[in-house]
Scaffold this active site. Structure first.
Site, short mmCIF file in Angstrom:
data_model
loop_
_atom_site.label_atom_id
_atom_site.label_comp_id
_atom_site.label_asym_id
_atom_site.label_seq_id
_atom_site.Cartn_x
_atom_site.Cartn_y
_atom_site.Cartn_z
CG HIS A 136 40.65 36.45 40.57
ND1 HIS A 136 39.35 36.87 40.54
CD2 HIS A 136 41.33 37.37 41.27
CE1 HIS A 136 39.25 38.02 41.20
NE2 HIS A 136 40.44 38.36 41.65
CG ASP A 213 42.01 35.82 34.39
OD1 ASP A 213 42.48 36.95 34.11
OD2 ASP A 213 41.57 35.52 35.51
CD GLN A 216 47.41 39.88 38.66
OE1 GLN A 216 48.43 40.55 38.57
NE2 GLN A 216 46.37 40.26 39.39
CE LYS A 239 43.40 42.79 38.44
NZ LYS A 239 43.46 42.96 39.89
CB CYS A 377 39.61 37.31 44.63
SG CYS A 377 38.98 38.80 45.35
N1 PLP Z 1 41.71 37.38 37.25
C1 PLP Z 1 42.84 37.55 37.93
C2 PLP Z 1 43.98 36.59 37.76
C3 PLP Z 1 42.98 38.65 38.77
O1 PLP Z 1 44.12 38.84 39.44
C4 PLP Z 1 41.89 39.55 38.91
C5 PLP Z 1 41.98 40.67 39.86
O2 PLP Z 1 42.73 40.65 40.80
C6 PLP Z 1 40.74 39.32 38.17
C7 PLP Z 1 40.68 38.22 37.34
C8 PLP Z 1 39.57 40.23 38.24
O3 PLP Z 1 39.90 41.49 37.74
P1 PLP Z 1 38.88 42.70 37.87
O4 PLP Z 1 38.50 42.79 39.32
O5 PLP Z 1 39.68 43.88 37.40
O6 PLP Z 1 37.73 42.41 36.99
#
Ligand code: PLP
Length: 420
Positions: A136, A213, A216, A239, A377
């Protein structure tokens, strides 16, 4: 997924009453464009159970006060609720101590925090940061900023045609110069579940620190930090069925202690004078200013709710949805799924041949079906598969096989409308 077998065993032994679970989520019981809502945008943000809504209301109606600094009753209640949420997050992740839990705005801020503090303090020109091709943007851009600042170099372990990074490729990109390896546990764009424990082992052997990270994975898998072996783990409240604007960075205490502060301000200090400021102990050193108190309390309520449901049972139910959905959607002519990893969750990244993903999502919306269209993203992985965007249906434990059928029917309608 590494623990598919145990998850399958959990599924076999315990039934999942999806209707009872759905009743906990008031937002699911609404009509959208005259149809019962089918909410399939969980990878973007998940719906909230009543327990979370009640926790937020309770804070704002009864306990609303600042924390860590008021001696009055409301301040004490707010502080206790906030710190209880920290202990809940500790238990949810299986962390050793509450002080290893730092509340952030979300995954994005957690990764930026590590890049700006650990990264800036430890990386030098010529050092390497290893990412994968399915990250992401939140797990790419903070490292690029760090690389610009330090002269370090970002390296990428590439993705194969199924949407996996093979171990040989991961190892090929590691080197004695790798200082940080940062990778997603589950890809938001493909649903691939990565072998993060194995990658972590390899990265540690090369001398790198590992950030996972978990944006998900925290909502969909039981997380046991000791099994993952990583050094940092980040996830977002919204999430995991909690509020927006709150998230968690977990870090090993000895790393957090050695890291410089992130932002300066109230609460992160021990003492301030114009000559010299000393910093608070962890985790407060990283929580400058009044935090999102209600958000943390709501997140705590969400995590308690998940623990009561049982993450292994929820994951087992979702695995069933993932298999059912993959089969049902593969049978649709003119619909292609990007990402066919052997270990995957219920995320379907779809291309309807000849129809723009936004048009697909718009038609589905007229049927009350909420999906996401775009690059999610994760532009590099879209480029890898040669598409600018996909239509993504991402499921949670409150979705049903009937809803997967509604999605399939909606996609058939898209093809009828666009005559493809
Ligand atoms: N990393 C992953 C794999 C994600 O799916 C997301 C959000 O979709 C993020 C990071 C970023 O999360 P946030 O926007 O809640 O900070």
């Amino acid at each position: 997924m590494a623990n598919v077998v145990s998850i399958a065993a959990a599924a076999a032994s315990l039934p999942w009453d999806v209707e009872a679970v759905r009743a906990d989520f008031p937002a699911l019981a609404q009509l959208v464009n005259g149809h019962p809502l089918v909410y399939l945008d969980n990878a973007a943000t998940a719906q909230k159970p009543r327990a979370v809504l009640a926790a937020l209301e309770n804070y704002y109606q009864r306990d609303c006060a600042n924390i860590h600094r008021s001696v009055h009753q409301l301040g004490e209640r707010a502080t206790e609720a906030y710190e209880r949420a920290r202990r809940t997050a500790q238990a949810f992740l299986g962390a050793a101590e509450p002080r290893e839990i730092v509340f952030t705005r979300g995954t994005t801020e957690a990764i930026n925090l590590v890049a700006a503090t650990y990264g800036a303090a430890n990386l030098r020109a010529g050092d390497e940061i290893l990412l994968t091709g399915m990250e992401h943007h939140s797990n790419i851009v903070p490292w690029q900023l760090l690389a610009e600042r330090t002269g370090a170099r970002v390296k990428v372990a590439q993705v194969n045609d199924r949407g996996e990074v093979e171990m040989e490729e991961f190892e090929r990109q590691l080197s004695p110069r790798t200082r940080i390896a940062a990778f997603g546990h589950i890809s938001n764009a493909l649903g691939t579940v990565n072998p993060v424990a194995e990658w972590t082992e390899r990265a540690h052997a090369a001398g790198a620190v590992v950030l996972v990270d978990g944006a998900q994975s925290a909502p969909h898998l039981p997380i046991h930090l000791s099994a993952l072996g990583c050094d940092f783990f980040a996830f977002s409240g919204h999430k995991v069925f909690g509020p927006t604007g709150i998230g968690v960075l977990w870090g090993r205490a000895e790393l957090l202690e050695a890291m410089p502060p992130y932002q300066g301000g109230g609460d992160m200090i021990a003492s301030v004078s114009f000559e010299r400021t000393t910093y608070n102990r962890i985790p407060y050193k990283f929580e400058a200013g009044t935090p999102h108190i209600a958000g943390a309390i709501g997140l705590g309520a969400a995590l308690e709710y998940l623990q009561t449901l049982g993450m292994a049972r929820a994951a087992a139910y979702e695995q069933d949805l993932a298999s059912y959905g993959a089969e049902r959607l593969a049978a649709l002519p003119g619909v292609r799924m990007i990402g066919q990893a052997r270990e995957r969750t219920a995320v379907f990244s779809l291309v309807v041949e000849g129809v723009h993903p936004h048009d697909v999502a718009t038609v589905l919306d007229t049927e009350g079906i909420a999906v996401r269209a775009g690059h999610h993203c994760a532009q590099p992985i879209m480029d890898r598969f040669g598409v600018p965007a996909t239509t993504r249906a991402s499921l949670a434990f409150y979705n049903t096989r009937g809803e997967v059928d509604r999605l399939a029917e909606g996609l058939e309608k898209v093809r009828r409308i666009f005559q493809c």
